[in-house]
Design an enzyme around this catalytic site. Structure first.
Site, PDB file in Angstrom:
ATOM      1  N   LEU A  86     -11.478  73.281 -54.516  1.00 27.43           N
ATOM      2  CA  LEU A  86     -11.460  74.726 -54.716  1.00 27.43           C
ATOM      3  C   LEU A  86     -12.626  75.441 -54.041  1.00 27.43           C
ATOM      4  O   LEU A  86     -13.740  74.937 -54.004  1.00 27.43           O
ATOM      5  CB  LEU A  86     -11.469  75.039 -56.223  1.00 27.43           C
ATOM      6  N   VAL A 144      -9.337  85.556 -48.440  1.00 27.79           N
ATOM      7  CA  VAL A 144     -10.797  85.597 -48.591  1.00 27.79           C
ATOM      8  C   VAL A 144     -11.398  84.874 -47.383  1.00 27.79           C
ATOM      9  O   VAL A 144     -10.957  83.772 -47.033  1.00 27.79           O
ATOM     10  CB  VAL A 144     -11.241  84.924 -49.898  1.00 27.79           C
ATOM     11  N   HIS A 183      -9.449  80.306 -53.543  1.00 27.26           N
ATOM     12  CA  HIS A 183      -8.718  79.932 -54.769  1.00 27.26           C
ATOM     13  C   HIS A 183      -9.242  80.753 -55.948  1.00 27.26           C
ATOM     14  O   HIS A 183      -8.464  81.239 -56.773  1.00 27.26           O
ATOM     15  CB  HIS A 183      -8.949  78.458 -55.111  1.00 27.26           C
ATOM     16  N   GLN A 243       4.374  80.999 -46.810  1.00 26.30           N
ATOM     17  CA  GLN A 243       4.646  80.319 -48.089  1.00 26.30           C
ATOM     18  C   GLN A 243       5.086  81.326 -49.163  1.00 26.30           C
ATOM     19  O   GLN A 243       5.964  81.039 -49.974  1.00 26.30           O
ATOM     20  CB  GLN A 243       3.389  79.583 -48.537  1.00 26.30           C
ATOM     21  N   SER A 272      -9.585  74.626 -47.759  1.00 29.07           N
ATOM     22  CA  SER A 272     -10.098  73.312 -48.180  1.00 29.07           C
ATOM     23  C   SER A 272     -10.333  72.429 -46.961  1.00 29.07           C
ATOM     24  O   SER A 272     -11.195  71.551 -46.966  1.00 29.07           O
ATOM     25  CB  SER A 272      -9.097  72.626 -49.118  1.00 29.07           C
ATOM     26  N   LEU A 301     -11.271  81.087 -45.580  1.00 29.92           N
ATOM     27  CA  LEU A 301     -11.643  79.929 -46.398  1.00 29.92           C
ATOM     28  C   LEU A 301     -10.451  78.989 -46.500  1.00 29.92           C
ATOM     29  O   LEU A 301      -9.313  79.427 -46.656  1.00 29.92           O
ATOM     30  CB  LEU A 301     -12.054  80.362 -47.801  1.00 29.92           C
ATOM     31  N   LYS A 316      -3.202  83.897 -47.289  1.00 26.29           N
ATOM     32  CA  LYS A 316      -3.611  83.003 -46.199  1.00 26.29           C
ATOM     33  C   LYS A 316      -2.401  82.160 -45.788  1.00 26.29           C
ATOM     34  O   LYS A 316      -2.181  81.923 -44.609  1.00 26.29           O
ATOM     35  CB  LYS A 316      -4.746  82.105 -46.642  1.00 26.29           C
TER      36      LYS A 316
HETATM   37  P1  AMP Z   1      -3.944  75.220 -51.624  1.00 25.99           P
HETATM   38  O1  AMP Z   1      -4.871  74.549 -52.568  1.00 25.99           O
HETATM   39  O2  AMP Z   1      -4.384  75.175 -50.212  1.00 25.99           O
HETATM   40  O3  AMP Z   1      -2.497  74.817 -51.833  1.00 25.99           O
HETATM   41  O4  AMP Z   1      -4.015  76.765 -52.000  1.00 25.99           O
HETATM   42  C1  AMP Z   1      -3.705  77.215 -53.274  1.00 25.99           C
HETATM   43  C2  AMP Z   1      -3.539  78.706 -53.237  1.00 25.99           C
HETATM   44  O5  AMP Z   1      -4.760  79.313 -52.824  1.00 25.99           O
HETATM   45  C3  AMP Z   1      -2.448  79.154 -52.243  1.00 25.99           C
HETATM   46  O6  AMP Z   1      -1.692  80.198 -52.813  1.00 25.99           O
HETATM   47  C4  AMP Z   1      -3.265  79.608 -51.072  1.00 25.99           C
HETATM   48  O7  AMP Z   1      -2.610  80.578 -50.285  1.00 25.99           O
HETATM   49  C5  AMP Z   1      -4.488  80.207 -51.749  1.00 25.99           C
HETATM   50  N1  AMP Z   1      -5.609  80.285 -50.819  1.00 25.99           N
HETATM   51  C6  AMP Z   1      -6.142  79.263 -50.095  1.00 25.99           C
HETATM   52  N2  AMP Z   1      -7.121  79.725 -49.294  1.00 25.99           N
HETATM   53  C7  AMP Z   1      -7.204  81.061 -49.508  1.00 25.99           C
HETATM   54  C8  AMP Z   1      -8.012  82.107 -48.979  1.00 25.99           C
HETATM   55  N3  AMP Z   1      -8.932  81.885 -48.047  1.00 25.99           N
HETATM   56  N4  AMP Z   1      -7.810  83.362 -49.438  1.00 25.99           N
HETATM   57  C9  AMP Z   1      -6.869  83.610 -50.383  1.00 25.99           C
HETATM   58  N5  AMP Z   1      -6.068  82.669 -50.921  1.00 25.99           N
HETATM   59  C10 AMP Z   1      -6.236  81.419 -50.488  1.00 25.99           C
END
Ligand code: AMP
Length: 305
Positions: free
Chosen positions: A59, A202, A63, A179, A212, A210, A175
């Site tokens: 995270l 973000v 997130h 999806q 992971s 940002l 981002k």
């Molecule tokens: P993930 O863990 O990559 O599956 O992301 C979980 C959620 O966090 C998803 O809905 C992503 O779109 C969101 N997310 C990941 N990175 C960002 C970011 N930089 N800004 C906003 N939401 C994000």
């Protein structure tokens, strides 16, 4: 006596804070589907609204922006931390995906999350999920085209998680722009009664979105990665005086001209249908979506024109 009263007040004050923490703020880490269902059915009996943020962990503040919004808009906030194997078409990508569950749980607790749901693969998929979805045109382009099976896996896990959590609202980041469209299509197709909330991207102070996956960038690659957002921002000005095709070339040529970066695709699409546009007049909601390899790290980003 006065001194004593003051002491009593501060003791009560201290207890009050503790009580508040205990009843409102203490997060529970839940590891099984059965346990989460039990806890949430108790919550729902009290008429409370349940918000949900699905994540794959590692995270970061992106997130957390979703989690904080979820906390502020719902009585209960559930966050899942689950690296979903069915959405990885590249098994090497799955193996390399960062896993930081202990740190994630701490961060979620301090963000005000109510339940951190950290299941095992066997609990989410007691049997192989063989469902094949078809969301029409939205999942055939861009990520759908370059990562075959990816959105099918996303739909499998999100629908499974929706069945378990039964959220009133679910939060997704822009981002992963495509999806969100796929999730909306899934909600319509499967008839879920959930509000999908889209949250803005973000970015780091220098503009890099940002992710992971950023943790896998070397210092050198990190310096190159910022060129992605930088070029997207510049392309906004470029687009004022140029065609869609020329704007696509501007972005792709600029980034491919940088040694260490390789654009997989850059498409400018209608933000609702996700279909490529040829002229700016076709939509008032044009979004440019990009995937770039920085070494072997696959990064995505997007920009609204
Ligand atoms: P993930 O863990 O990559 O599956 O992301 C979980 C959620 O966090 C998803 O809905 C992503 O779109 C969101 N997310 C990941 N990175 C960002 C970011 N930089 N800004 C906003 N939401 C994000």
């Amino acid at each position: 006596m006065k001194k004593f009263n003051h002491l009593k007040a501060s003791v009560f004050g201290f207890n009050f804070v503790l009580l508040q923490r205990f009843f409102k703020k203490v997060m529970e880490v839940v590891k099984t589907v059965t346990e989460l269902r039990e806890k949430l059915s108790a919550v729902r009996k009290d008429g409370k609204k349940v918000g949900f943020v699905p994540t794959m962990g590692a995270l970061h503040n992106g997130h957390l922006s979703l989690v904080k919004r979820c906390v502020s808009e719902n009585d209960v906030c559930v966050v899942s931390v689950f690296v979903n194997p069915t959405q990885f078409n590249d098994k090497n990508d799955l193996l390399k995906y960062p896993r930081t569950v202990d740190a994630d749980v701490k961060v979620l607790a301090s963000a005000g999350c109510s339940f951190a749901f950290v299941p095992e693969v066997e609990d989410i998929y007691p049997e192989e999920d063989t469902r094949v979805f078809d969301f029409g045109k939205v999942d055939k382009v861009m990520e759908g085209k370059y990562r075959p099976g990816h959105f099918n896996g996303v739909a499998q896990v999100v629908s499974r998680l929706f069945d378990i959590v039964e959220p009133d609202r679910a939060y997704f980041g822009e981002k992963d722009f495509q999806q969100i469209a796929v999730i909306r299509a899934m909600v319509a197709q499967l008839g879920y009664n959930v509000e999908i909330v889209a949250c803005p991207i973000v970015r780091e102070a220098d503009g890099l979105a940002l992710s992971s996956r950023n943790a896998r960038l070397s210092d050198e690659q990190r310096k190159l990665a910022v060129k992605i957002s930088e070029t997207l921002f510049k392309s906004r000005t470029f687009a004022d005086q140029n065609s869609v095709a020329d704007t696509i070339s501007f972005v792709t040529d600029t980034l491919n001209g940088i040694s260490g970066l390789q654009v997989e695709y850059y498409e400018i699409v209608d933000g609702n249908t996700l279909q490529p546009i040829r002229s700016w007049n076709e939509t008032s909601y044009a979004v440019g979506c990009i995937t770039v390899y920085c070494g072997d790290v696959r990064l995505i980003d997007n920009i609204k024109y």
